[in-house]
Scaffold this motif. Structure first.
Motif, PDB file in Angstrom:
ATOM      1  N   UNK A 199       0.801  -1.219   0.000  1.00 58.16           N
ATOM      2  CA  UNK A 199       0.000   0.000   0.000  1.00 58.16           C
ATOM      3  C   UNK A 199       0.829   1.261   0.000  1.00 58.16           C
ATOM      4  N   UNK A 200       2.007   1.233   0.657  1.00 47.84           N
ATOM      5  CA  UNK A 200       2.839   2.428   0.704  1.00 47.84           C
ATOM      6  C   UNK A 200       3.416   2.794  -0.656  1.00 47.84           C
ATOM      7  N   UNK A 201       3.362   1.882  -1.609  1.00 48.35           N
ATOM      8  CA  UNK A 201       3.868   2.170  -2.953  1.00 48.35           C
ATOM      9  C   UNK A 201       2.793   2.799  -3.856  1.00 48.35           C
ATOM     10  N   UNK A 202       1.553   2.816  -3.386  1.00 44.10           N
ATOM     11  CA  UNK A 202       0.480   3.407  -4.176  1.00 44.10           C
ATOM     12  C   UNK A 202       0.570   4.918  -4.094  1.00 44.10           C
ATOM     13  N   UNK A 203       0.453   5.595  -5.217  1.00 46.95           N
ATOM     14  CA  UNK A 203       0.639   7.045  -5.263  1.00 46.95           C
ATOM     15  C   UNK A 203      -0.415   7.795  -4.456  1.00 46.95           C
ATOM     16  N   UNK A 204      -1.608   7.253  -4.358  1.00 46.07           N
ATOM     17  CA  UNK A 204      -2.699   7.947  -3.675  1.00 46.07           C
ATOM     18  C   UNK A 204      -2.956   7.400  -2.274  1.00 46.07           C
ATOM     19  N   UNK A 205      -2.009   6.663  -1.731  1.00 46.57           N
ATOM     20  CA  UNK A 205      -2.238   6.046  -0.418  1.00 46.57           C
ATOM     21  C   UNK A 205      -2.469   7.103   0.655  1.00 46.57           C
ATOM     22  N   UNK A 206      -1.608   8.114   0.727  1.00 44.42           N
ATOM     23  CA  UNK A 206      -1.742   9.145   1.750  1.00 44.42           C
ATOM     24  C   UNK A 206      -3.040   9.925   1.597  1.00 44.42           C
ATOM     25  N   UNK A 207      -3.461  10.153   0.350  1.00 48.56           N
ATOM     26  CA  UNK A 207      -4.709  10.883   0.127  1.00 48.56           C
ATOM     27  C   UNK A 207      -5.903  10.106   0.658  1.00 48.56           C
ATOM     28  N   UNK A 208      -5.937   8.810   0.366  1.00 46.88           N
ATOM     29  CA  UNK A 208      -7.045   7.990   0.841  1.00 46.88           C
ATOM     30  C   UNK A 208      -6.985   7.844   2.356  1.00 46.88           C
ATOM     31  N   UNK A 209      -5.773   7.764   2.906  1.00 49.42           N
ATOM     32  CA  UNK A 209      -5.624   7.625   4.355  1.00 49.42           C
ATOM     33  C   UNK A 209      -6.155   8.853   5.083  1.00 49.42           C
ATOM     34  N   UNK A 210      -6.022  10.014   4.452  1.00 48.16           N
ATOM     35  CA  UNK A 210      -6.560  11.238   5.040  1.00 48.16           C
ATOM     36  C   UNK A 210      -8.068  11.125   5.233  1.00 48.16           C
ATOM     37  N   UNK A 211      -8.774  10.668   4.209  1.00 45.31           N
ATOM     38  CA  UNK A 211     -10.224  10.529   4.300  1.00 45.31           C
ATOM     39  C   UNK A 211     -10.614   9.381   5.234  1.00 45.31           C
ATOM     40  N   UNK A 212      -9.779   8.351   5.310  1.00 44.37           N
ATOM     41  CA  UNK A 212     -10.044   7.261   6.255  1.00 44.37           C
ATOM     42  C   UNK A 212      -9.965   7.767   7.698  1.00 44.37           C
ATOM     43  N   UNK A 213      -8.972   8.614   7.982  1.00 43.06           N
ATOM     44  CA  UNK A 213      -8.861   9.209   9.318  1.00 43.06           C
ATOM     45  C   UNK A 213     -10.046  10.117   9.614  1.00 43.06           C
TER      46      UNK A 213
END
Length: 360
Positions: A270-284
């Motif tokens: 998952x850390x290699x996905x370019x949009x991981x941090x963006x999706x994690x923001x909405x998950x938080x």
């Protein structure tokens, strides 16, 4: 650096800035609305001189959500806006573990609520949980939640030069073990307890309703008054169970993306996905959103016993006078029907104990 490289970096930076604005805006809305709603719910419960077992758990959940909205989210917003850790070493050991502990308290409280409803409806003849026992259970929930996050407290390290608060796990597999334990203990295991409990409760309430319908058909008209009273109490049980079930479903849906993202991060790529941090923001943000919706889910259970004293009732734009007049007309109609059937003043059937149903 060439002109093309500069343009490319600016293009990549803009979505991050926009995402930060959206994130902070969502957090601000959740903080304001969630704090006010949970304060109202806590006030409505604390004003009651006597609280039943369900209301003790709702109060504990409201306090947990209030701390999340009033303390946890603003500190997270400050961290996002400053892009560093300005709160020092002590708060580094407190803030992030506190957020995990609050999540643990919430899910454990929801599990206790399911067990309490199961015990009250499936085994109605057992003694009810005493208030002292419930208070001790709530204290135990908080202690166990703090104990669960103690490894997380130990690995958090504050770097004064860099103004950062980061995890310093000694082994490569340690964060994976911690993520898996959080998922199993704070998500999978509680849902495995909550789901069967509410399924059994639903089958029991449906079975009792069928039995009462059969009883009403086989008995005389006078006994149908008993059926109406028992049916009303059964409906109250259904309302409470639906409320608690809806709260558990909301919790499961709001936390599912968060757990999926971190499991994917630690056990996949998952850390290699370019949009991981963006999706994690909405998950938080979705995790925090659960603290906002809880008072609106559980508030109705409290409001219906405290209509005139709570502001949340007024926000829902429900008329107390209309409800009172409706209940008065209904009572007069029941009195008239009972007098016609028995040809004498109606007795107060509400004080008669019904021993053939699980309604409580």
């Amino acid at each position: 650096m060439t002109s093309n490289e500069t343009t490319s970096n600016l293009t990549e930076a803009l979505p991050i800035e926009t995402l930060t604005i959206v994130q902070v805006t969502c957090y601000a809305v959740i903080t304001i609305v969630g704090t006010v709603a949970n304060l109202i719910l806590c006030g409505a419960l604390l004003r009651k001189k006597q609280r039943n077992s369900s209301e003790y758990f709702i109060l504990n959940l409201a306090i947990t959500d209030l701390i999340t909205c009033a303390v946890g989210i603003p500190l997270d917003m400050a961290d996002i806006l400053t892009q560093n850790w300005p709160f020092g070493a002590f708060m580094c050991k407190v803030v992030y573990p506190l957020q995990t502990a609050l999540t643990a308290v919430s899910v454990t409280t929801l599990t206790c609520m399911a067990i309490e409803r199961y015990r009250a409806i499936i085994t109605p003849f057992k003694p009810k949980m005493a208030g002292r026992f419930i208070k001790m259970s709530i204290c135990a929930v908080w202690c166990l939640s703090v104990l669960l996050v103690s490894p997380y407290i130990a690995v958090l390290t504050h770097k004064h030069e860099e103004l950062s608060c980061t995890e310093a796990w000694q082994g490569v597999h340690h964060p994976k073990v911690f993520t898996l334990c959080v998922f199993l203990l704070l998500y999978s295991l509680p849902l495995c307890i909550i789901s069967p409990a509410y399924m059994c409760i639903g089958f029991r309430l449906h079975s009792d309703d069928k039995k009462m319908q059969l009883f009403s058909k086989t008995q005389g008209a006078g006994n149908r008054q008993f059926y109406k009273l028992v049916r009303q109490r059964s409906r109250n049980n259904v309302v409470i169970v639906k409320t608690f079930l809806f709260g558990a479903v909301a919790f499961g849906l709001c936390l599912l993306p968060y757990h999926v993202m971190w499991l994917w991060h630690d056990f996949g790529n998952g850390d290699q996905w370019a949009y991981f941090q963006n999706v994690l923001v909405f998950a938080n943000a979705l995790v925090y959103f659960n603290s906002l919706v809880d008072p609106f889910i559980f508030g109705g259970t409290v409001i219906r016993h405290n209509w005139r004293k709570t502001l949340l009732f007024r926000c829902l734009n429900i008329s107390v006078n209309n409800r009172r007049n409706k209940n008065k007309n209904k009572s007069l109609k029941q009195q008239h029907n009972c007098d016609a059937l028995l040809n004498k003043p109606c007795v107060k059937l509400r004080n008669i104990n019904i021993v053939y149903t699980s309604s409580v």
